[in-house]
Design an enzyme around this catalytic site. Structure first.
Site, PDB file in Angstrom:
ATOM      1  N   HIS A   1      85.592  -0.299  48.020  1.00 52.61           N
ATOM      2  CA  HIS A   1      85.541  -1.606  48.671  1.00 52.61           C
ATOM      3  C   HIS A   1      85.260  -1.486  50.159  1.00 52.61           C
ATOM      4  O   HIS A   1      85.221  -0.379  50.709  1.00 52.61           O
ATOM      5  CB  HIS A   1      86.855  -2.373  48.428  1.00 52.61           C
TER       6      HIS A   1
ATOM      7  N   CYS B   1      92.367   3.778  47.285  1.00 47.88           N
ATOM      8  CA  CYS B   1      91.005   3.289  47.043  1.00 47.88           C
ATOM      9  C   CYS B   1      90.001   4.035  47.928  1.00 47.88           C
ATOM     10  O   CYS B   1      90.382   4.729  48.863  1.00 47.88           O
ATOM     11  CB  CYS B   1      90.910   1.795  47.349  1.00 47.88           C
TER      12      CYS B   1
END
Lengths: 308, 392
Positions: A192, A208
């Site tokens: 992301h 992440c």
């Protein structure tokens, strides 16, 4: 071109993009909660530190801030935030709240330097955790490399072989403007954007893979649901302790699957799921080596596989 | 009907007695196709057994332009289907790699042992000279072998005042184990003397040599060996050289060996030796974090053998099927079996040892064993394998 004109153009662009992004709301609970939403505000005594310094630098790049880069949330920075908020059409104020961070991130999106036409071949992604890079492959050939941020020591990015299983466009403060979920079975991990671009190049996330917003925007358009993603790291070669058997899910299973492959067996995709195929492969290894073919990994088997 | 039955029986008998002419030659102007069945095998790293085998086929076909090899690969789990196909005598191959096949096959299909001349056995390692035939009398072209040795923790033996080099030269037997066990008992933590993948099998492996009986492989020990192993297990426990409460069917002692608390690991085949060696390297390079370092230095020790018992080992080989084939076609198939039998470079990749003498140098270089090469030499020249009876 004088600075005032530059500022006006910039503000118009920001307003336009912000309206577009606002039309794509995201459900907060659907995304990973791996990043904190940051808030900075003008106060007395003034806030100071690296986060403030980062804000000064980012606003200076956009022409909103002309004060010293001293890491202090002083009156000049508050004035710059007011200008930003006004340009974005937000309620007046001098606080960097979630909406202001979104506007700032959007305003930073720019054409990627040396941007390429979309890759024509079959796309796959390699996330090299040791090198802090994400490489896009087209038909098995490296196509483009991006810098990334990965998980902190206490919340490492998982390694394994997964696929993109969800694509979301839109702003969700901590995950920036785009979200690509990985099909990891034991957590909500994804690739992301960010509200903290200074963290790129560091072990800073909760697991992440974090990219610059303008990079993840480009990547987003190239990948489809099902695009394979390999996350690798040499740090994964740690000692395993638990006996493993069918039904177990986790990072240790990925280690086992990779080890079986190193030894010439084929457990399929190293996805961290100890399913039927992994059990059959373990049994094949045991049988080939003259051991009792149980399909389960005992502590002895971990020694014999060199995993303990 | 009776006459017909007698005729069929007689023909079968005649057929079994038919022996292919070992002097038959390959016809230079005839094209041969040899159907070869093999089992796919795991090759570590980026390797692939099919690719390696194809390379051997290409080399062979260059040497013999009028012989084409047609391989068919089976998975390791398909042994039963392959055995059934052989028994049905349908679509038979001409050369068969026995792999994991149990040798309960009809040996009348295969060329007999006397097909392989003494000259053809030249340059094979002395220890496989007796292994060119199956128990049923069929010829076998040995291919790989895997000795079952003892892996010793040199650090622990040195601490107990045991000379490792002497053990390497003389081998280790039951009495040695007891003596070393007593010496180890005086060390802090009272390390065990033995660890093994199959602890009862390990004790059994010592028994036949004491009984001076031929070994029939790990799965076929004589009843006396079973009894002796039980007695020895009890003795080790009574002498407090092993924990009293262990179940020999479940106990391995691997944890003790890998944490430096057991002197020997056995039976140690090359794959296990490589695994231990790799583990040490990975720990040295900072991988496998959290692992106990275990023995710093290990050495291979051969078991004491007698001329009768031989070295416990696994052996793999090739058979040539003579069914429905002319003598020159059998010769072409036998050429391929001989070529593959001597291609020792595959052995290192598969964690086996080569059987053909000239291949062993390449093997030692690939394995990078250093000092262990000495033991390999010892195994190659001083020991012998038992006649090939069955694949474990």
């Amino acid at each position: 071109m004088n600075r005032g004109f530059q500022l006006i153009i910039c503000c118009l662009l920001v307003l336009l993009i912000a309206r577009l992004v606002a039309a794509l709301p995201l459900k907060e609970q659907d995304l990973c909660k791996c990043e904190k939403v940051r808030e900075l505000s003008f106060s007395s005594p003034p806030r100071q530190g690296p986060a403030v310094l980062e804000l000064q630098q980012r606003l200076a790049k956009l022409g909103f801030y002309q004060g010293p880069a001293d890491g202090v949330y002083g009156p000049k920075l508050a004035e710059a935030v007011q200008k930003l908020r006004k340009a974005l059409g937000l309620t007046p104020g001098s606080d960097m709240d979630d909406e202001a961070w979104l506007g700032l991130a959007i305003s930073e999106i720019r054409p990627v330097a040396g941007s390429l036409p979309p890759p024509a071949g079959e796309i796959s992604i390699l996330v090299d955790i040791d090198a802090l890079t994400l490489i896009v492959y087209s038909d098995g050939m490296p196509f483009k490399l991006y810098p990334i941020a990965i998980g902190r020591y206490e919340s490492p990015t998982p390694v394994g072989e997964w696929k993109i299983c969800e694509k979301r466009a839109g702003w969700h403060g901590a995950t920036g403007v785009r979200w690509l979920r990985l099909s990891n079975p034991w957590g909500s991990y994804g690739i992301h954007g960010t509200n903290n671009p200074n963290s790129i190049g560091q072990a800073a996330s909760a697991g992440c893979v974090r990219m610059f917003n303008h990079h993840v925007v480009e990547l987003y358009d190239w990948v489809d649901i099902g695009t394979p993603v390999l996350l690798k790291s040499s740090r994964i070669h740690r000692c395993l302790h638990s006996p493993l058997k069918e039904g177990v899910i986790g990072q240790e299973v990925v280690c086992l699957q990779w080890r079986l492959r190193e030894l010439g067996f084929d457990p399929g995709r190293a996805d961290g799921v100890y399913g039927t195929r992994t059990a059959q492969t373990v049994a094949a290894w045991q049988s080939y080596r003259g051991l009792k073919a149980t399909g389960e990994i005992s502590e002895d088997s971990l020694y014999l596989l060199g995993l303990r | 009907m009776i006459i017909l039955s007698l005729a069929i029986w007689s023909w079968r008998d005649v057929r079994l007695r038919l022996r292919p002419d070992p002097e038959a030659q390959i016809q230079p102007d005839k094209q041969y196709t040899v159907i070869y069945w093999d089992f796919d095998r795991p090759v570590g790293g980026e390797g692939c057994y099919r690719t390696e085998l194809q390379q051997k086929i290409d080399e062979f076909e260059q040497l013999h332009p009028n012989i084409a090899i047609e391989p068919r690969m089976f998975s390791w789990a398909e042994s039963e289907q392959v055995a059934a196909a052989i028994q049905r005598r349908q679509d038979l191959p001409q050369v068969l790699s026995l792999g994991s096949l149990d040798l309960d096959l009809d040996c009348s299909l295969f060329v007999p042992a006397d097909y392989v001349s003494a000259k053809e056995k030249e340059n094979y390692l002395p220890l496989v000279q007796d292994s060119f035939q199956l128990q049923c009398g069929a010829a076998l072209w040995p291919r790989f072998w895997s000795p079952q040795l003892y892996l010793a923790s040199v650090d622990l033996l040195q601490a107990a005042g045991v000379s490792c080099s002497r053990l390497q030269a003389e081998g280790i037997g039951w009495e040695d184990l007891l003596r070393i066990g007593e010496q180890l008992a005086s060390l802090p933590g009272q390390p065990s003397v033995l660890a093994g993948l199959d602890f009862r099998g390990l004790l059994l492996s010592l028994a036949p040599r004491q009984l001076d009986q031929p070994s029939a492989g790990l799965n076929a020990w004589p009843a006396q060996a079973e009894d002796l192993a039980t007695v020895r297990l009890q003795q080790l426990q009574a002498d407090k050289l092993l924990p009293v409460n262990i179940d020999p069917h479940k106990y391995s002692g691997l944890d003790e060996f890998f944490t430096g608390q057991a002197a020997f690991l056995a039976p140690a085949e090359p794959w296990l030796v490589r695994m231990v060696w790799e583990r040490q390297k990975r720990i040295e390079h900072g991988f496998l974090t959290g692992a106990v370092k275990g023995p710093q230095k290990v050495a291979l020790i051969p078991p004491k053998t007698t001329s009768v018992a031989g070295l416990p080992a696994r052996l793999e080989g090739l058979v040539v099927i003579k069914e429905h084939r002319a003598a020159d076609e059998i010769r072409a198939a036998a050429e391929w079996a001989r070529y593959l039998s001597r291609a020792g470079d595959l052995a290192a990749k598969l964690d086996f040892l080569p059987v053909y003498g000239p291949s062993s140098q390449a093997w030692a270089a690939k394995w990078e064993l250093g000092a262990e090469t000495m033991l390999l030499e010892l195994c190659l020249h001083n020991l012998r394998l038992p006649p090939y009876l069955r694949h474990d």
